[in-house]
Structures are given as structure tokens and as C-alpha cells.
Design a protein around this motif. Structure first.
Motif, PDB file in Angstrom:
ATOM      1  N   LYS A  28     -20.749  -4.396 -24.450  1.00 23.64           N
ATOM      2  CA  LYS A  28     -20.574  -4.965 -25.784  1.00 23.64           C
ATOM      3  C   LYS A  28     -21.287  -6.307 -25.920  1.00 23.64           C
ATOM      4  CE  LYS A  28     -16.054  -2.804 -26.060  1.00 23.64           C
ATOM      5  NZ  LYS A  28     -14.603  -3.053 -25.972  1.00 23.64           N
ATOM      6  N   GLY A  29     -21.723  -6.878 -24.800  1.00 24.93           N
ATOM      7  CA  GLY A  29     -22.415  -8.167 -24.829  1.00 24.93           C
ATOM      8  C   GLY A  29     -22.027  -9.034 -23.650  1.00 24.93           C
ATOM      9  N   THR A  30     -22.721 -10.143 -23.494  1.00 20.36           N
ATOM     10  CA  THR A  30     -22.439 -11.047 -22.383  1.00 20.36           C
ATOM     11  C   THR A  30     -21.025 -11.603 -22.504  1.00 20.36           C
ATOM     12  OG1 THR A  30     -23.364 -12.937 -23.560  1.00 20.36           O
ATOM     13  CG2 THR A  30     -24.857 -11.728 -22.110  1.00 20.36           C
ATOM     14  N   ALA A  31     -20.468 -11.970 -21.357  1.00 17.76           N
ATOM     15  CA  ALA A  31     -19.102 -12.491 -21.344  1.00 17.76           C
ATOM     16  C   ALA A  31     -18.929 -13.412 -20.145  1.00 17.76           C
ATOM     17  CB  ALA A  31     -18.088 -11.353 -21.279  1.00 17.76           C
ATOM     18  N   SER A  32     -18.024 -14.349 -20.285  1.00 15.81           N
ATOM     19  CA  SER A  32     -17.698 -15.238 -19.166  1.00 15.81           C
ATOM     20  C   SER A  32     -16.802 -14.493 -18.177  1.00 15.81           C
ATOM     21  CB  SER A  32     -16.976 -16.488 -19.677  1.00 15.81           C
ATOM     22  OG  SER A  32     -15.684 -16.138 -20.146  1.00 15.81           O
ATOM     23  N   VAL A  33     -16.734 -15.019 -16.985  1.00 16.90           N
ATOM     24  CA  VAL A  33     -15.870 -14.422 -15.964  1.00 16.90           C
ATOM     25  C   VAL A  33     -14.422 -14.442 -16.450  1.00 16.90           C
ATOM     26  CG1 VAL A  33     -15.013 -14.667 -13.602  1.00 16.90           C
ATOM     27  CG2 VAL A  33     -17.451 -14.995 -14.088  1.00 16.90           C
ATOM     28  N   ASN A  34     -14.006 -15.535 -17.077  1.00 14.21           N
ATOM     29  CA  ASN A  34     -12.630 -15.621 -17.593  1.00 14.21           C
ATOM     30  C   ASN A  34     -12.369 -14.554 -18.648  1.00 14.21           C
ATOM     31  OD1 ASN A  34     -11.866 -17.735 -15.949  1.00 14.21           O
ATOM     32  ND2 ASN A  34     -12.396 -19.307 -17.442  1.00 14.21           N
ATOM     33  N   ALA A  35     -13.313 -14.327 -19.533  1.00 12.03           N
ATOM     34  CA  ALA A  35     -13.137 -13.295 -20.564  1.00 12.03           C
ATOM     35  C   ALA A  35     -13.075 -11.909 -19.932  1.00 12.03           C
ATOM     36  CB  ALA A  35     -14.277 -13.365 -21.579  1.00 12.03           C
ATOM     37  N   LEU A  36     -13.889 -11.681 -18.901  1.00 16.60           N
ATOM     38  CA  LEU A  36     -13.861 -10.382 -18.223  1.00 16.60           C
ATOM     39  C   LEU A  36     -12.546 -10.172 -17.486  1.00 16.60           C
ATOM     40  CD1 LEU A  36     -17.493 -10.311 -16.806  1.00 16.60           C
ATOM     41  CD2 LEU A  36     -16.580  -8.924 -18.675  1.00 16.60           C
ATOM     42  N   ALA A  37     -11.954 -11.250 -16.981  1.00 20.55           N
ATOM     43  CA  ALA A  37     -10.708 -11.159 -16.211  1.00 20.55           C
ATOM     44  C   ALA A  37      -9.492 -10.935 -17.099  1.00 20.55           C
ATOM     45  CB  ALA A  37     -10.521 -12.422 -15.382  1.00 20.55           C
ATOM     46  N   GLU A  38      -9.589 -11.342 -18.359  1.00 20.13           N
ATOM     47  CA  GLU A  38      -8.435 -11.340 -19.272  1.00 20.13           C
ATOM     48  C   GLU A  38      -7.657 -10.021 -19.327  1.00 20.13           C
ATOM     49  OE1 GLU A  38      -8.156 -12.117 -23.901  1.00 20.13           O
ATOM     50  OE2 GLU A  38      -9.002 -13.813 -22.786  1.00 20.13           O
ATOM     51  N   LEU A  44      -7.882 -14.195 -10.843  1.00 17.80           N
ATOM     52  CA  LEU A  44      -9.277 -14.504 -11.144  1.00 17.80           C
ATOM     53  C   LEU A  44     -10.166 -14.325  -9.905  1.00 17.80           C
ATOM     54  CD1 LEU A  44     -11.243 -15.363 -13.344  1.00 17.80           C
ATOM     55  CD2 LEU A  44     -10.727 -17.744 -12.773  1.00 17.80           C
ATOM     56  N   PRO A  45      -9.709 -14.742  -8.698  1.00 17.35           N
ATOM     57  CA  PRO A  45     -10.534 -14.483  -7.512  1.00 17.35           C
ATOM     58  C   PRO A  45     -10.756 -12.990  -7.255  1.00 17.35           C
ATOM     59  CG  PRO A  45      -8.957 -16.214  -7.029  1.00 17.35           C
ATOM     60  CD  PRO A  45      -8.591 -15.640  -8.377  1.00 17.35           C
ATOM     61  N   ALA A  46      -9.777 -12.160  -7.547  1.00 17.73           N
ATOM     62  CA  ALA A  46      -9.936 -10.710  -7.355  1.00 17.73           C
ATOM     63  C   ALA A  46     -10.979 -10.165  -8.324  1.00 17.73           C
ATOM     64  CB  ALA A  46      -8.601  -9.994  -7.541  1.00 17.73           C
ATOM     65  N   VAL A  47     -10.936 -10.604  -9.564  1.00 18.85           N
ATOM     66  CA  VAL A  47     -11.929 -10.172 -10.548  1.00 18.85           C
ATOM     67  C   VAL A  47     -13.311 -10.684 -10.139  1.00 18.85           C
ATOM     68  CG1 VAL A  47     -12.672 -10.367 -12.965  1.00 18.85           C
ATOM     69  CG2 VAL A  47     -10.265  -9.993 -12.427  1.00 18.85           C
ATOM     70  N   SER A  48     -13.363 -11.904  -9.641  1.00 16.55           N
ATOM     71  CA  SER A  48     -14.641 -12.470  -9.180  1.00 16.55           C
ATOM     72  C   SER A  48     -15.243 -11.638  -8.057  1.00 16.55           C
ATOM     73  CB  SER A  48     -14.455 -13.915  -8.725  1.00 16.55           C
ATOM     74  OG  SER A  48     -14.153 -14.733  -9.831  1.00 16.55           O
ATOM     75  N   LEU A  59     -26.115  -4.278 -11.033  1.00 18.22           N
ATOM     76  CA  LEU A  59     -25.610  -3.769 -12.300  1.00 18.22           C
ATOM     77  C   LEU A  59     -25.365  -4.875 -13.324  1.00 18.22           C
ATOM     78  CD1 LEU A  59     -23.203  -1.114 -10.828  1.00 18.22           C
ATOM     79  CD2 LEU A  59     -25.288  -0.648 -12.125  1.00 18.22           C
ATOM     80  N   ILE A  60     -25.134  -6.097 -12.831  1.00 19.95           N
ATOM     81  CA  ILE A  60     -24.964  -7.235 -13.729  1.00 19.95           C
ATOM     82  C   ILE A  60     -25.723  -8.428 -13.149  1.00 19.95           C
ATOM     83  CG2 ILE A  60     -22.681  -6.449 -14.501  1.00 19.95           C
ATOM     84  CD1 ILE A  60     -21.471  -8.785 -12.888  1.00 19.95           C
ATOM     85  N   SER A  61     -25.949  -9.395 -14.010  1.00 21.68           N
ATOM     86  CA  SER A  61     -26.512 -10.669 -13.556  1.00 21.68           C
ATOM     87  C   SER A  61     -25.626 -11.771 -14.115  1.00 21.68           C
ATOM     88  CB  SER A  61     -27.956 -10.829 -14.030  1.00 21.68           C
ATOM     89  OG  SER A  61     -28.028 -10.789 -15.440  1.00 21.68           O
ATOM     90  N   ARG A  62     -25.685 -12.928 -13.463  1.00 16.81           N
ATOM     91  CA  ARG A  62     -24.900 -14.073 -13.927  1.00 16.81           C
ATOM     92  C   ARG A  62     -25.839 -15.243 -14.150  1.00 16.81           C
ATOM     93  NH1 ARG A  62     -19.709 -14.906 -10.164  1.00 16.81           N
ATOM     94  NH2 ARG A  62     -21.117 -14.318  -8.490  1.00 16.81           N
ATOM     95  N   GLU A  63     -25.535 -15.996 -15.174  1.00 20.92           N
ATOM     96  CA  GLU A  63     -26.288 -17.216 -15.443  1.00 20.92           C
ATOM     97  C   GLU A  63     -25.307 -18.325 -15.785  1.00 20.92           C
ATOM     98  OE1 GLU A  63     -27.493 -16.823 -20.100  1.00 20.92           O
ATOM     99  OE2 GLU A  63     -28.653 -15.640 -18.666  1.00 20.92           O
ATOM    100  N   LYS A  64     -25.677 -19.524 -15.423  1.00 25.28           N
ATOM    101  CA  LYS A  64     -24.809 -20.666 -15.703  1.00 25.28           C
ATOM    102  C   LYS A  64     -25.187 -21.226 -17.062  1.00 25.28           C
ATOM    103  CE  LYS A  64     -22.624 -24.464 -13.498  1.00 25.28           C
ATOM    104  NZ  LYS A  64     -22.122 -24.923 -12.262  1.00 25.28           N
ATOM    105  N   PHE A  68     -19.752 -22.703 -17.901  1.00 24.15           N
ATOM    106  CA  PHE A  68     -19.380 -21.297 -17.830  1.00 24.15           C
ATOM    107  C   PHE A  68     -20.427 -20.487 -17.084  1.00 24.15           C
ATOM    108  CE2 PHE A  68     -17.442 -22.880 -21.763  1.00 24.15           C
ATOM    109  CZ  PHE A  68     -16.119 -22.592 -21.494  1.00 24.15           C
ATOM    110  N   ARG A  69     -19.961 -19.449 -16.412  1.00 21.65           N
ATOM    111  CA  ARG A  69     -20.858 -18.456 -15.816  1.00 21.65           C
ATOM    112  C   ARG A  69     -20.779 -17.221 -16.689  1.00 21.65           C
ATOM    113  NH1 ARG A  69     -23.835 -18.643 -11.316  1.00 21.65           N
ATOM    114  NH2 ARG A  69     -23.363 -20.337  -9.904  1.00 21.65           N
ATOM    115  N   LEU A  70     -21.892 -16.904 -17.333  1.00 20.58           N
ATOM    116  CA  LEU A  70     -21.931 -15.737 -18.203  1.00 20.58           C
ATOM    117  C   LEU A  70     -22.483 -14.542 -17.442  1.00 20.58           C
ATOM    118  CD1 LEU A  70     -23.242 -17.305 -21.525  1.00 20.58           C
ATOM    119  CD2 LEU A  70     -20.893 -16.731 -20.903  1.00 20.58           C
ATOM    120  N   CYS A  71     -21.855 -13.410 -17.639  1.00 23.46           N
ATOM    121  CA  CYS A  71     -22.286 -12.167 -17.004  1.00 23.46           C
ATOM    122  C   CYS A  71     -22.974 -11.302 -18.047  1.00 23.46           C
ATOM    123  CB  CYS A  71     -21.087 -11.417 -16.434  1.00 23.46           C
ATOM    124  SG  CYS A  71     -20.231 -12.320 -15.139  1.00 23.46           S
ATOM    125  N   LYS A  72     -23.996 -10.594 -17.598  1.00 23.72           N
ATOM    126  CA  LYS A  72     -24.792  -9.748 -18.489  1.00 23.72           C
ATOM    127  C   LYS A  72     -25.033  -8.413 -17.804  1.00 23.72           C
ATOM    128  CE  LYS A  72     -29.505  -9.454 -20.088  1.00 23.72           C
ATOM    129  NZ  LYS A  72     -30.831  -9.989 -19.880  1.00 23.72           N
TER     130      LYS A  72
END
Length: 111
Positions: A28-38, A44-48, A59-64, A68-72
Motif C-alpha cells: 500500500k506504500g512505504t511505512a515506518s517500522v512503528n507503523a508496520l509493528a502496530e 517492536l524488536p520482534a517485528v524488527s 523483498l524490502i529496503s529501508r531508508e532513514k 524514522f526508518r521507512l520501509c519500502k
């Protein structure tokens, strides 16, 4: 990493339902780690950790972005999986058709 190794890593990463759910969110679009964990009932460490598995599989990339770290979602590995499965489509379809014929014959013989 060879193409086969990448495919193995992608299938391995997709084996866990939480990781598939994370990919669905990222579709659906890029999201922060916190949003993905929600949506998950895990720390949060388990989701990380799940995110790192997806990242190692490509399968994904992360950018700062600021703090925030955004995942794509990265589509190339998913396209590779689709290509791999497409090679077997005719085999599966032939087997399903044979099964359908067999079941129809069995049903006909029961009546």
C-alpha cells in the motif's frame, strides 16, 4: 548471491505469516517500522527481526528519513517468484484438470 540463492531467501522469508502481512502493508506504500509493528501482538524488536529477514531477502529496503526508518517494498524479487511459479502453471493446470476428470468419473460411477 546467485539467482537461486535469492529465490531461496525470498521463499524462506515468505514462509512466516507476519512477514507476508508486512509485505501486504508495504504494498500500500512505504511505512515506518512503528507503523508496520502496530497491527501485531509482538514486541517492536520482534517485528524488527522480521523486517531484517525481509530486507536480507531483498523483498524490502529501508531508508532513514529524519528520525524514522521507512520501509519500502522491492518488487524485483516478487517478480522473480512470479516468473518461477509461472513456469509450472501448465503442469499444475494439467494435474487439476486430470483430478477434475477423475472426480467426475468417480461421481458418475457412484450414481
Amino acid at each position: 548471491m546467485t539467482k537461486d540463492d535469492q529465490l531461496d531467501a525470498a521463499f524462506s522469508a515468505l514462509a512466516h505469516p507476519a512477514r507476508r502481512a508486512i509485505l501486504a502493508q508495504l504494498a500500500k506504500g512505504t511505512a515506518s517500522v512503528n507503523a508496520l509493528a502496530e497491527p501485531f501482538d509482538m514486541t517492536l524488536p520482534a517485528v524488527s527481526k522480521h523486517i531484517r529477514v525481509l530486507e536480507r531477502a531483498g523483498l524490502i529496503s529501508r531508508e532513514k528519513n529524519a528520525q524514522f526508518r521507512l520501509c519500502k517494498l522491492e518488487t524485483a524479487p516478487i517478480q522473480e517468484i512470479a516468473s518461477w511459479t509461472e513456469r509450472y502453471r501448465s503442469i499444475w493446470e494439467a494435474r487439476f484438470e486430470a483430478l477434475e476428470t477423475l472426480l467426475a468419473d468417480m461421481k458418475e460411477n457412484d450414481t
